[in-house]
Scaffold this active site. Structure first.
Site, PDB file in Angstrom:
ATOM      1  N   GLN B 259       4.389  -5.692   3.760  1.00  0.00           N
ATOM      2  CA  GLN B 259       4.522  -4.547   2.861  1.00  0.00           C
ATOM      3  C   GLN B 259       5.606  -4.795   1.825  1.00  0.00           C
ATOM      4  O   GLN B 259       5.436  -4.492   0.648  1.00  0.00           O
ATOM      5  CB  GLN B 259       4.858  -3.298   3.690  1.00  0.00           C
ATOM      6  CG  GLN B 259       4.777  -2.018   2.913  1.00  0.00           C
ATOM      7  CD  GLN B 259       3.382  -1.777   2.375  1.00  0.00           C
ATOM      8  OE1 GLN B 259       2.390  -2.052   3.042  1.00  0.00           O
ATOM      9  NE2 GLN B 259       3.293  -1.308   1.154  1.00  0.00           N
ATOM     10  N   HIS B 262       5.187  -6.573  -1.714  1.00  0.00           N
ATOM     11  CA  HIS B 262       4.439  -5.981  -2.834  1.00  0.00           C
ATOM     12  C   HIS B 262       5.301  -5.818  -4.073  1.00  0.00           C
ATOM     13  O   HIS B 262       4.981  -6.312  -5.143  1.00  0.00           O
ATOM     14  CB  HIS B 262       3.863  -4.613  -2.451  1.00  0.00           C
ATOM     15  CG  HIS B 262       2.499  -4.711  -1.869  1.00  0.00           C
ATOM     16  ND1 HIS B 262       1.426  -5.166  -2.569  1.00  0.00           N
ATOM     17  CD2 HIS B 262       2.029  -4.409  -0.629  1.00  0.00           C
ATOM     18  CE1 HIS B 262       0.347  -5.146  -1.808  1.00  0.00           C
ATOM     19  NE2 HIS B 262       0.683  -4.702  -0.612  1.00  0.00           N
ATOM     20  N   GLU B 327       1.765   6.333   3.965  1.00  0.00           N
ATOM     21  CA  GLU B 327       0.524   5.723   3.473  1.00  0.00           C
ATOM     22  C   GLU B 327      -0.143   4.887   4.578  1.00  0.00           C
ATOM     23  O   GLU B 327      -1.279   5.120   4.944  1.00  0.00           O
ATOM     24  CB  GLU B 327       0.868   4.836   2.264  1.00  0.00           C
ATOM     25  CG  GLU B 327      -0.337   4.153   1.636  1.00  0.00           C
ATOM     26  CD  GLU B 327       0.067   3.138   0.570  1.00  0.00           C
ATOM     27  OE1 GLU B 327       1.265   2.753   0.532  1.00  0.00           O
ATOM     28  OE2 GLU B 327      -0.804   2.711  -0.199  1.00  0.00           O
ATOM     29  N   HIS B 328       0.580   3.887   5.085  1.00  0.00           N
ATOM     30  CA  HIS B 328       0.064   3.021   6.157  1.00  0.00           C
ATOM     31  C   HIS B 328       0.843   3.306   7.436  1.00  0.00           C
ATOM     32  O   HIS B 328       2.076   3.184   7.440  1.00  0.00           O
ATOM     33  CB  HIS B 328       0.283   1.544   5.828  1.00  0.00           C
ATOM     34  CG  HIS B 328      -0.366   1.087   4.554  1.00  0.00           C
ATOM     35  ND1 HIS B 328       0.352   0.895   3.388  1.00  0.00           N
ATOM     36  CD2 HIS B 328      -1.649   0.776   4.261  1.00  0.00           C
ATOM     37  CE1 HIS B 328      -0.473   0.476   2.427  1.00  0.00           C
ATOM     38  NE2 HIS B 328      -1.693   0.398   2.927  1.00  0.00           N
ATOM     39  N   ASP B 361      -6.034  -4.064   4.006  1.00  0.00           N
ATOM     40  CA  ASP B 361      -5.910  -4.305   2.565  1.00  0.00           C
ATOM     41  C   ASP B 361      -7.122  -5.041   2.028  1.00  0.00           C
ATOM     42  O   ASP B 361      -7.457  -4.913   0.854  1.00  0.00           O
ATOM     43  CB  ASP B 361      -4.671  -5.167   2.275  1.00  0.00           C
ATOM     44  CG  ASP B 361      -3.385  -4.372   2.409  1.00  0.00           C
ATOM     45  OD1 ASP B 361      -3.453  -3.137   2.357  1.00  0.00           O
ATOM     46  OD2 ASP B 361      -2.319  -5.009   2.584  1.00  0.00           O
ATOM     47  N   HIS B 420     -21.496  43.090 -15.063  1.00  0.00           N
ATOM     48  CA  HIS B 420     -21.939  42.343 -13.883  1.00  0.00           C
ATOM     49  C   HIS B 420     -22.867  43.219 -13.039  1.00  0.00           C
ATOM     50  O   HIS B 420     -23.948  42.793 -12.631  1.00  0.00           O
ATOM     51  CB  HIS B 420     -20.730  41.914 -13.025  1.00  0.00           C
ATOM     52  CG  HIS B 420     -20.012  40.714 -13.554  1.00  0.00           C
ATOM     53  ND1 HIS B 420     -19.369  40.700 -14.764  1.00  0.00           N
ATOM     54  CD2 HIS B 420     -19.824  39.480 -13.029  1.00  0.00           C
ATOM     55  CE1 HIS B 420     -18.821  39.499 -14.969  1.00  0.00           C
ATOM     56  NE2 HIS B 420     -19.087  38.747 -13.917  1.00  0.00           N
TER      57      HIS B 420
END
Lengths: 433, 433
Positions: B259, B262, B327-328, B361, B420
């Site tokens: 991770q 990145h 996220e993960h 991934d 209406h």
């Protein structure tokens, strides 16, 4: 007078562009004003919310007066007649039944490579429903926003509704109770949206904010998107009626007017293949307009953004309809199901002569929060999907990792992400050791 | 050195807040710069796109050079080895298989009041996929964005990928071909997003734009949201690993580093109930860092936004995990399925010791575009849902209208929307005449 147009007219494109581009341009200063309000609420919490409520809603409250108490709701509900409550209950039941059909289930399954994959579907924890206040406070908005959240399983539904000058709409509070809203705060505007998004000592922070509002509310939602989720960006409302000459011109005129009475920016358009129907509906619109309580609004909308268009044939009418991607589409034709496969974009489709749009506004069941201004090309009606979130799940066995690991390492190599490859290769080495 | 923290430490909240709030503050001027670029592309079309491409990507093109020709794609694909193509094909097949499971079907059904209700699910007509260019062009991004669109039935998938200085990434073009992308334009930045949203003489206007990008791309997407749909607002990537002392510290360290490589803003956190595991992983992270090609990036991310936290027990670890909504999430524990019901929020969940995040991934199948920065509370992984839109359908019979009409008129009355009510009452009168 509602104008009669023809596609072949030289000025058709220009005239229709004016209808399509009728959405209010953002008035100068709104974005900056909203940014200031958001900052104030973020920094000063309830104190800022109370200040703005005093300023904009003429309501002098302290933080402990922001929430509407159960006794107040009881008192309001007691003022609603049994018949009105029954009508709201019928609407609530039908809306709940429709939205239950939208439920997506969690699934898990093992594939041929021995890898368990899945998708978990879970409700949001807490959502905020914005309900406009004052005279235009609509109980149907409460039902259409809160019921899908409740059906989705949202644990806590928080409603904000401004009460300018202290005015309470009992039907709105009754609808909130029917719909399962847990807490109600008498606040509105960008300050209410900010309170829901950031949380204050009194107002709980929510995960998502839905519901209609004025330009300040819409701008606050857009600015806060990402910190919380929001529903769609909505513009002024609209109807497009496709007609083949069948049906009753009085009914078609009434449907156009039911849209036009919403506000001056509403658009009401009929496309018919029958020139006689066009003139009959034109006359009926003029006649019925005179009988309407909201005549001034409806007349302005009809004259500015209304039109009756005479089409050469149904394919031409449907081409137009797909280009417009309207919010409400009535297929007021003898055989609506024959036409349906050719309709590519529309928020909601009303089939045949016995389905006036107003039915969908209140109690047919589908949501009345719909994409406007051509956004039906990519947005969907508010639905259960708005109140759940998904998580994906991957569970790999040792055997599965041996099978897929080498290719994973290869792709990581292509992307120059060496550490990605090593996290897999290390395990492969240990499994093969 | 990756720091070891304890929940009980006095400075824990402050230290962790720094990790949670690591997303880049919007640099001054970005919003205004993007607004200018959008306006220029809206007004001057291809000419503006070419100007910005010359300025930002050092590529001197005319409008007819913007599109990547089939022959160029052929030539690029020919440079990809058979083994690499096979790995990308495996990934494409598995991603397609997973996303096919997300298909929602159109339904129609008649209810007890004789009213036909339904929901139509249809693919978007045309979508745009943004793929970052240069060295960080990832073929996996192409697959993860384009394949769900193709599986959803989107007729036209348009890809934009900047090629700074003319540099072409053959794997990106090969992935585009595998994924079923129809057209590719060598443009990037806010100008590419604008071209897709407004359309130019050369670049077709799309209904939705998805895919990752830098701050200019993200800001352009947010500003254009509403004119087109966009995917989520993504922040820097992150992983949270929950561990019970089982497993291999080398593997856990490798997962944290995968991770961290990145970018400098990536966050990698391990929460373990085992103090010995904490120190072992700390040592392993230090050791493995020295071997990484992207060592400088990974080291910065690990030191600034990495942490190993020693928890008293698994419930405490899971409480933390739900607060973070990562996220993960790796459940690197002996019995991951026993823990799963307690996980409330996470983008993707990786179960057990044989499921390194890198698998997800690339080729496990679920999407790698996931909600970051706590937004897993309300956002979902990119999915088939992103590439379809829904329309609701209502078809009322005369009998149904007689049954529901009076209550519709009543609710219209409560809301003061007389027209209406009249659109329904007129029909009721005629049916009863």
């Amino acid at each position: 007078m509602i104008p009669i147009l023809r596609f072949s007219a030289e000025d058709f494109a220009a005239r229709f562009a004016r209808i399509e581009q009728r959405a209010e341009a953002m008035p100068a200063g709104v974005e900056a004003t909203v940014r200031d309000i958001l900052r104030a609420v973020r920094e000063r919490g309830d104190a800022a919310v109370c200040d703005y409520t005093r300023q904009f809603d003429r309501l002098d409250l302290t933080a402990d007066g922001l929430e509407v108490r159960a006794a107040e709701i009881d008192a309001a509900v007691a003022r609603v007649t049994a018949e009105d409550l029954a009508a709201l209950q019928l609407a609530a039941d039908r809306i709940a039944a429709y939205h239950r059909r939208q439920k997506q289930e969690t699934w898990l399954s093992t594939d041929e490579d021995d890898i368990l994959l899945g998708q978990l579907v879970r409700p949001l924890d807490r959502v905020g429903i914005y309900v406009p206040g004052g005279k235009a406070a609509y109980p149907s908005s409460v039902l259409m926003n809160a019921i899908p959240a409740r059906v989705a399983g949202v644990k806590e539904i928080i409603m904000v509704v401004p009460m300018p000058g202290g005015e309470v709409n009992p039907h709105v509070l009754a609808a909130a109770r029917l719909a399962g809203v847990q807490r109600i705060f008498r606040i509105g505007g960008a300050q209410a949206v900010a309170a829901l998004a950031y949380g204050t000592a009194t107002v709980p922070k929510v995960d998502k904010i839905t519901g209609p509002g004025n330009i300040y509310v819409a701008t606050a939602k857009k600015q806060l998107f990402g910190l919380v989720d929001i529903d769609m960006i909505a513009g002024p409302s609209e109807i497009l009626i496709v007609n083949d000459g069948s049906g009753n011109p009085r009914h078609l005129a009434a449907d156009l007017l039911s849209q036009a009475e919403h506000d001056e920016l509403a658009s009401a358009v009929l496309v018919t293949t029958c020139a006689a129907m066009a003139t009959q509906v034109q006359a009926e619109v003029a006649r019925q307009l005179n009988e309407l309580p909201r005549q001034a609004i409806a007349r302005s909308a009809i004259e500015q953004f209304g039109a009756i268009i005479v089409a050469a044939d149904l394919p031409q009418a449907l081409d137009f309809c797909n280009r417009i991607a309207t919010e409400h589409l009535e297929l007021a034709v003898a055989e609506p199901f024959a036409l349906l496969p050719q309709v590519r974009h529309a928020g909601a489709i009303f089939m045949g002569h016995h389905t006036p749009e107003a039915l969908g506004d209140y109690l047919a069941g589908p949501n009345h929060t719909l994409p406007t201004g051509g956004t039906a090309r990519f947005f969907s009606p508010l639905s259960l999907d708005d109140f759940v979130k998904k998580s994906s799940l991957i569970c790999c066995s040792a055997a599965g990792l041996k099978r897929l690991g080498p290719q994973t390492v290869r792709i990581a190599g292509l992307e120059g992400l060496d550490a990605h490859g090593r996290s897999v290769q290390l395990r492969l080495d240990d499994l093969n050791a």
